[in-house]
Design a protein around this motif. Sequence first.
Motif, PDB file in Angstrom:
ATOM      1  N   LEU A  18      38.789  31.160  58.622  1.00 31.93           N
ATOM      2  CA  LEU A  18      39.973  32.022  58.550  1.00 31.93           C
ATOM      3  C   LEU A  18      40.641  31.913  57.178  1.00 31.93           C
ATOM      4  CD1 LEU A  18      41.753  31.831  62.025  1.00 31.93           C
ATOM      5  CD2 LEU A  18      40.677  33.816  60.952  1.00 31.93           C
ATOM      6  N   GLU A  19      40.534  30.743  56.572  1.00 32.16           N
ATOM      7  CA  GLU A  19      41.086  30.602  55.224  1.00 32.16           C
ATOM      8  C   GLU A  19      40.328  31.532  54.268  1.00 32.16           C
ATOM      9  OE1 GLU A  19      43.064  27.172  52.530  1.00 32.16           O
ATOM     10  OE2 GLU A  19      41.456  26.566  53.869  1.00 32.16           O
ATOM     11  N   ARG A  20      39.014  31.616  54.424  1.00 39.69           N
ATOM     12  CA  ARG A  20      38.213  32.537  53.620  1.00 39.69           C
ATOM     13  C   ARG A  20      38.625  33.981  53.917  1.00 39.69           C
ATOM     14  NH1 ARG A  20      33.724  35.663  54.265  1.00 39.69           N
ATOM     15  NH2 ARG A  20      32.534  36.055  52.381  1.00 39.69           N
ATOM     16  N   PHE A  21      38.799  34.298  55.194  1.00 40.30           N
ATOM     17  CA  PHE A  21      39.202  35.652  55.588  1.00 40.30           C
ATOM     18  C   PHE A  21      40.519  36.042  54.907  1.00 40.30           C
ATOM     19  CE2 PHE A  21      42.109  37.923  58.471  1.00 40.30           C
ATOM     20  CZ  PHE A  21      41.489  39.162  58.491  1.00 40.30           C
ATOM     21  N   PHE A  22      41.520  35.184  55.001  1.00 34.84           N
ATOM     22  CA  PHE A  22      42.812  35.509  54.398  1.00 34.84           C
ATOM     23  C   PHE A  22      42.730  35.525  52.860  1.00 34.84           C
ATOM     24  CE2 PHE A  22      44.550  34.674  58.627  1.00 34.84           C
ATOM     25  CZ  PHE A  22      45.396  35.779  58.741  1.00 34.84           C
ATOM     26  N   ARG A  23      41.882  34.694  52.290  1.00 31.58           N
ATOM     27  CA  ARG A  23      41.680  34.745  50.838  1.00 31.58           C
ATOM     28  C   ARG A  23      41.135  36.109  50.443  1.00 31.58           C
ATOM     29  NH1 ARG A  23      37.261  34.374  47.907  1.00 31.58           N
ATOM     30  NH2 ARG A  23      36.062  33.343  49.523  1.00 31.58           N
ATOM     31  N   LEU A  24      40.175  36.621  51.193  1.00 32.77           N
ATOM     32  CA  LEU A  24      39.615  37.947  50.897  1.00 32.77           C
ATOM     33  C   LEU A  24      40.680  39.036  51.002  1.00 32.77           C
ATOM     34  CD1 LEU A  24      36.214  37.682  52.813  1.00 32.77           C
ATOM     35  CD2 LEU A  24      36.549  37.678  50.328  1.00 32.77           C
ATOM     36  N   ILE A  25      41.522  38.945  52.035  1.00 32.25           N
ATOM     37  CA  ILE A  25      42.577  39.948  52.220  1.00 32.25           C
ATOM     38  C   ILE A  25      43.565  39.893  51.044  1.00 32.25           C
ATOM     39  CG2 ILE A  25      44.508  40.643  53.709  1.00 32.25           C
ATOM     40  CD1 ILE A  25      41.599  41.089  54.842  1.00 32.25           C
ATOM     41  N   ILE A  26      43.955  38.687  50.662  1.00 34.04           N
ATOM     42  CA  ILE A  26      44.911  38.531  49.557  1.00 34.04           C
ATOM     43  C   ILE A  26      44.281  38.978  48.238  1.00 34.04           C
ATOM     44  CG2 ILE A  26      46.198  36.831  48.203  1.00 34.04           C
ATOM     45  CD1 ILE A  26      46.661  35.364  50.932  1.00 34.04           C
ATOM     46  N   GLU A  27      43.002  38.665  48.033  1.00 29.88           N
ATOM     47  CA  GLU A  27      42.330  39.126  46.812  1.00 29.88           C
ATOM     48  C   GLU A  27      42.325  40.651  46.732  1.00 29.88           C
ATOM     49  OE1 GLU A  27      38.442  37.377  46.988  1.00 29.88           O
ATOM     50  OE2 GLU A  27      39.128  35.468  46.143  1.00 29.88           O
ATOM     51  N   ARG A  28      42.011  41.305  47.837  1.00 32.10           N
ATOM     52  CA  ARG A  28      41.988  42.776  47.850  1.00 32.10           C
ATOM     53  C   ARG A  28      43.376  43.348  47.575  1.00 32.10           C
ATOM     54  NH1 ARG A  28      37.968  43.633  52.982  1.00 32.10           N
ATOM     55  NH2 ARG A  28      36.098  42.943  51.889  1.00 32.10           N
ATOM     56  N   ALA A  29      44.389  42.724  48.161  1.00 28.91           N
ATOM     57  CA  ALA A  29      45.759  43.194  47.935  1.00 28.91           C
ATOM     58  C   ALA A  29      46.136  43.024  46.462  1.00 28.91           C
ATOM     59  CB  ALA A  29      46.740  42.431  48.826  1.00 28.91           C
ATOM     60  N   PHE A  30      45.729  41.910  45.869  1.00 29.54           N
ATOM     61  CA  PHE A  30      46.025  41.654  44.461  1.00 29.54           C
ATOM     62  C   PHE A  30      45.345  42.690  43.566  1.00 29.54           C
ATOM     63  CE2 PHE A  30      44.968  39.473  40.434  1.00 29.54           C
ATOM     64  CZ  PHE A  30      46.262  39.253  39.979  1.00 29.54           C
ATOM     65  N   VAL A  31      44.081  42.965  43.829  1.00 29.35           N
ATOM     66  CA  VAL A  31      43.341  43.962  43.041  1.00 29.35           C
ATOM     67  C   VAL A  31      43.993  45.336  43.191  1.00 29.35           C
ATOM     68  CG1 VAL A  31      41.134  45.187  42.855  1.00 29.35           C
ATOM     69  CG2 VAL A  31      41.170  42.684  43.023  1.00 29.35           C
ATOM     70  N   ALA A  32      44.342  45.709  44.421  1.00 23.83           N
ATOM     71  CA  ALA A  32      44.989  47.008  44.647  1.00 23.83           C
ATOM     72  C   ALA A  32      46.308  47.091  43.887  1.00 23.83           C
ATOM     73  CB  ALA A  32      45.208  47.233  46.144  1.00 23.83           C
ATOM     74  N   SER A  33      47.057  46.010  43.882  1.00 18.28           N
ATOM     75  CA  SER A  33      48.328  45.973  43.166  1.00 18.28           C
ATOM     76  C   SER A  33      48.115  46.141  41.657  1.00 18.28           C
ATOM     77  CB  SER A  33      49.034  44.647  43.460  1.00 18.28           C
ATOM     78  OG  SER A  33      50.203  44.537  42.724  1.00 18.28           O
TER      79      SER A  33
END
Length: 193
Positions: A122-137
């Motif tokens: 789940l830590e990997r899952f949330f890291r992926l979500i946060i990475e995508r949000a950062f890139v989108a930002s």
Amino acid sequence: MKKQPLLDYINKHIDLTVEEKAFLTSKVKYRKYLKGQYIVQQGDVCKYECFVISGCTKTFFVDEQGQEHIVMFAIEDWWASDMGSYITQTPADFNVQCIENTEFIMFSYDDIEDLYREIPKLERFFRLIIERAFVASQKRLVRNFSLSAKDRYLYFKNQYPKIEQRIPQYMIASYLGITKEFLSKIKGQLLLE
């Protein structure tokens, strides 16, 4: 509790065992908010990372002149919070407000830490979500500096057609960094093209 939308969303990224799903769902809260209610307000510590089951939110800040600046919208299968405040447990820079009646599955900071310890993937899952949000930002920043207001609107309209139909024009204008009058002018010009 309406947990299936969250489990379906997570399942697109990682596989959880039956036991892991049970532990995960034991650590989340389900809550309904009414249109106009806040999940977090500027200056308060963001206590929850929220997965939107239904409804729509806006993330914004209010400047010293009282002007609202919208930085994000969230609809079904998106996440809503002041991520900086949530991660650091310090006062929020942003408000997150429901612009429709909205249902969430919510993760408290302590519960997410428990989930990371018990279910490392789940830590990997949330890291992926946060990475995508950062890139989108970051991409949004580049668009705001490099595209005309008309092109920013066209990008928004094409990228987020489900959102455009659900929110008032003045909010879209705020998100685009323009006045509602200028947005009306752009839309008028597009009708003539």
